[in-house]
Structure formats: C-alpha cells, structure tokens
Design a protein around this motif. Structure first.
Motif, mmCIF file in Angstrom:
data_model
loop_
_atom_site.group_PDB
_atom_site.id
_atom_site.type_symbol
_atom_site.label_atom_id
_atom_site.label_comp_id
_atom_site.label_asym_id
_atom_site.label_seq_id
_atom_site.Cartn_x
_atom_site.Cartn_y
_atom_site.Cartn_z
ATOM 1 N N PRO A 266 43.106 -30.291 -15.008
ATOM 2 C CA PRO A 266 44.418 -29.482 -15.309
ATOM 3 C C PRO A 266 44.854 -28.720 -13.963
ATOM 4 O O PRO A 266 43.720 -28.434 -13.352
ATOM 5 C CB PRO A 266 44.277 -28.590 -16.569
ATOM 6 C CG PRO A 266 42.628 -28.726 -16.748
ATOM 7 C CD PRO A 266 42.149 -29.749 -16.001
ATOM 8 N N PRO A 267 45.829 -27.991 -13.959
ATOM 9 C CA PRO A 267 46.284 -27.311 -12.772
ATOM 10 C C PRO A 267 45.342 -26.248 -12.445
ATOM 11 O O PRO A 267 45.040 -25.847 -11.119
ATOM 12 C CB PRO A 267 47.586 -26.968 -13.087
ATOM 13 C CG PRO A 267 48.452 -27.885 -13.940
ATOM 14 C CD PRO A 267 47.034 -28.179 -14.893
ATOM 15 N N GLU A 268 45.011 -25.288 -13.423
ATOM 16 C CA GLU A 268 44.077 -24.342 -13.045
ATOM 17 C C GLU A 268 42.646 -24.543 -12.509
ATOM 18 O O GLU A 268 42.023 -23.983 -11.749
ATOM 19 C CB GLU A 268 44.140 -23.241 -14.203
ATOM 20 C CG GLU A 268 42.988 -23.803 -15.335
ATOM 21 C CD GLU A 268 43.796 -24.666 -16.292
ATOM 22 O OE1 GLU A 268 43.452 -25.123 -17.656
ATOM 23 O OE2 GLU A 268 45.024 -25.317 -15.973
ATOM 24 N N VAL A 269 42.246 -25.811 -12.853
ATOM 25 C CA VAL A 269 40.959 -26.226 -12.501
ATOM 26 C C VAL A 269 41.093 -26.932 -10.871
ATOM 27 O O VAL A 269 40.341 -26.628 -10.161
ATOM 28 C CB VAL A 269 40.319 -27.353 -13.342
ATOM 29 C CG1 VAL A 269 38.957 -28.149 -12.700
ATOM 30 C CG2 VAL A 269 39.865 -26.521 -14.625
ATOM 31 N N LEU A 270 42.201 -27.642 -10.659
ATOM 32 C CA LEU A 270 42.395 -28.167 -9.382
ATOM 33 C C LEU A 270 42.613 -26.877 -8.624
ATOM 34 O O LEU A 270 42.290 -27.002 -7.254
ATOM 35 C CB LEU A 270 43.691 -29.052 -9.526
ATOM 36 C CG LEU A 270 44.170 -29.748 -8.190
ATOM 37 C CD1 LEU A 270 42.935 -30.478 -7.584
ATOM 38 C CD2 LEU A 270 45.351 -30.410 -8.382
ATOM 39 N N ALA A 271 43.356 -25.873 -8.909
ATOM 40 C CA ALA A 271 43.535 -24.943 -8.079
ATOM 41 C C ALA A 271 42.484 -23.963 -7.847
ATOM 42 O O ALA A 271 42.445 -23.365 -6.435
ATOM 43 C CB ALA A 271 44.591 -23.802 -8.913
ATOM 44 N N ALA A 272 41.762 -24.229 -8.474
ATOM 45 C CA ALA A 272 40.243 -23.324 -8.507
ATOM 46 C C ALA A 272 39.027 -24.154 -7.286
ATOM 47 O O ALA A 272 38.377 -23.520 -6.637
ATOM 48 C CB ALA A 272 39.318 -23.239 -9.583
ATOM 49 N N GLY A 273 39.715 -25.542 -6.954
ATOM 50 C CA GLY A 273 38.989 -26.228 -6.107
ATOM 51 C C GLY A 273 38.091 -27.337 -6.473
ATOM 52 O O GLY A 273 37.368 -28.092 -5.582
ATOM 53 N N HIS A 274 38.489 -27.799 -7.734
ATOM 54 C CA HIS A 274 37.867 -28.992 -8.223
ATOM 55 C C HIS A 274 38.579 -30.080 -8.797
ATOM 56 O O HIS A 274 39.552 -29.749 -9.154
ATOM 57 C CB HIS A 274 36.727 -28.791 -9.364
ATOM 58 C CG HIS A 274 35.555 -29.853 -9.478
ATOM 59 N ND1 HIS A 274 34.725 -30.053 -8.654
ATOM 60 C CD2 HIS A 274 35.452 -30.683 -10.569
ATOM 61 C CE1 HIS A 274 33.856 -30.864 -8.849
ATOM 62 N NE2 HIS A 274 34.360 -31.413 -10.096
#
Length: 318
Positions: A266-274
């Motif tokens: 999801p966007p928040e996991v991608l934004a955190a770097g994974h």
C-alpha cells in the motif's frame, strides 16, 4: 520481503476464534527433536504450554523444561570460562599491553554480556513482545484445513517444497515469502493445494534510510539499512495468507514449513521505503482459502484481492 513478523504464538487464540484443533503430536515431535534439529522456537510458543493439560501437552512442557535446563547449564559453564579468560587478560594487561590480551578482554566482555542476556531471557517469567517474533528458520503455529477441520500445526518459516533436496534451503534462501506474481510458477505445487493462515500483529522490513532516487546532487548522506516495524493502525491481528508443504526425506525425516504470500505494498509502506507487503485476508474468506480448488484459481486470487486494507503505522526498531 517480510523477513520477520510478530506472530500469535499461543495456539489457544486459533481455538477461540476458529474452533481449531491442535495437532499436539506434531508439537511433541518438534520439541522432542529440538535438541538435535536445533529448531528455533520463540519463548512465546514455549509459554503457551506453561499450564499444560493432557498427556501430550505435559510431555511438551517437560521437554521445554529439560531443554531450558540444558541451555542454562551450557551458558553457565561458558560464563565461568569467559570470566577466567577476562581475569587472565586483565592480569596480563596490568603488566604489559599485548594484542592477544586486549582481544581476550574484548571478546570475553562481549560473550559475558551476551551470556547473561540469554540467561535472563530463559529465566524471565513475564513475556515481552519480542518473545513472539519469528525470523526465517523459526517455527510458528500455522492453521490449515485437514479433513474439513481447522488444525494448528507448528511449521518452519521458510518453505521447503515436497520433493526438493535439503540444499534447496540455501539455494533459495528467500523461500520464506511467496510472491503473488510467482504463485503459478515457482509455487505451483502449493498454490491451490496447501494453504495456511498465520495470525500476526506486525511485520518487519529492512529499508534504506536514504533512497538514491530522492537524494539531491552532492548529498553526502550514506545509504544504510534500518529495520522498520509495520503495524495495522487498528491494532487488530492480521490473518496472513500462506502456502505450506510437508517435506519427507530419504531417512524418514519430516518437515512442515510455510511461506507468507506477498504483493505490491500500500502507499504508506512504499513511502516508508519497502516494495512488498504481506496479504491479510478477511476472516470471512478463511474457510475458502484453507480449502482451495486447484481448478478455480480465479477464486483464490479474488480472496487475495478482497483483503483487509489497514493503514500501516511504522517505526524504526533496533
């Protein structure tokens, strides 16, 4: 990839939520073979048998106590050895600084600290969140379907597919995760046949603190990997979709092992770097997931699509 997770180690939660049966014979086998197999088992799973009831459960409790006693004896013996080494190094350094004595001082000090920490972990009666955390190669309770019943079995977190050689674990060290886009390829013997569910409250990922594509020219920051803990903001446990296998070796060995299915994040996991994330399925879909029809893979993909979609809070952990 989900390299670590904080899972529900107390099998009673599966009983409470799904009316699951517990395959105590498999748990007995795991604990009986533990001294020889070196199976990695979290303290949280051991604790589930602290108030054991029934012959098999009491056998497990006895095996745990014996194993812990043996570990304590080994640690205490090494502490004596390292304290003697430390004292000898200090005595030498009082007379003359040597490389060997300096190294002995450093190594003995480090080993004593680690030994005392291990001893404290074994003897500590209260559980901490880290006592439920697993890593590749560790065991966890996994719920599957067997003859129409939900059954909980202990399985290793790194799947070794049936029929593969033992060196498969080192040849494919990432088989603790099953990518969704490889379910009909690499995982075709499991997808549609042997499905499981693991309850977890958090998962952990290595991420880069500084991502090259976001760094400005001339930025002198050095990339480094850190560990992030991801948790649903609701605080509710996740029912992570898994694949599993029963492997049998030529000498009669047997291994139950599993892999967590991962997908685009999801966007928040991608934004955190994974760039990957586990798939928490909905409770209403558990029965259908655990009883797959290999002739209707579309229905299984539909379950993975109809997933829970919590917002994942994250924080950096040691």
């Amino acid at each position: 990839m989900c390299y670590s997770a904080q899972v529900t180690q107390n099998y009673r939660e599966y009983v409470r939520l799904f009316g699951a049966d517990i395959d105590l014979k498999e748990f007995v086998r795991l604990y009986w073979e533990r001294p020889k197999s070196k199976a990695r088992i979290a303290k949280g799973l051991d604790a589930a048998f602290a108030d054991a009831d029934g012959d098999d459960a009491r056998t497990i409790k006895s095996l745990i106590d014996t194993y812990n006693d043996d570990q304590i004896a080994l640690i205490e013996a090494d502490l004596v050895k390292q304290r003697d080494r430390l004292a000898a190094a200090r005595l030498t350094l009082q007379k003359q600084v040597t490389k060997k004595a300096s190294e002995d001082l450093r190594i003995a000090t480090d080993k004593i600290a680690k030994g005392l920490a291990k001893l404290e972990d074994i003897l500590r009666p209260e559980l901490q969140p880290r006592d439920s955390r697993i890593f590749p190669g560790w065991y966890a309770p996994v719920m599957i379907s067997e003859q129409g019943r939900h059954v909980v079995k202990p399985m290793r977190y790194q799947c070794r597919p049936a029929g593969k050689p033992e060196f498969y674990d080192t040849k494919f060290p990432g088989t603790y995760n099953a990518r969704r886009d490889s379910l009909e390829g690499f995982w075709q013997q499991q997808f549609g046949y042997t499905h499981g569910v693991v309850m977890a409250t958090a998962f952990y990922e290595y991420v880069r603190r500084y991502r090259p594509e976001t760094r400005a020219p001339g930025d002198n920051d050095v990339d480094e990997k850190v560990v992030l803990e991801f948790k649903p903001s609701t605080g509710e446990p996740m029912l992570i979709a898994c694949l599993w296998s029963r492997w049998e070796g030529p000498g009669g060995q047997e291994l139950l092992s599993f892999a967590a299915i991962t997908d685009d994040p999801p966007p928040e996991v991608l934004a955190a770097g994974h760039d990957r994330c586990v798939i928490p399925i909905k409770a209403k879909n558990v029965d259908a997931w655990l009883n797959p029809d290999p002739q209707n893979l579309a229905a299984l993909y539909a379950i993975l699509d109809d997933r829970e979609r919590p917002y994942y809070d994250h924080r950096q952990v040691p």
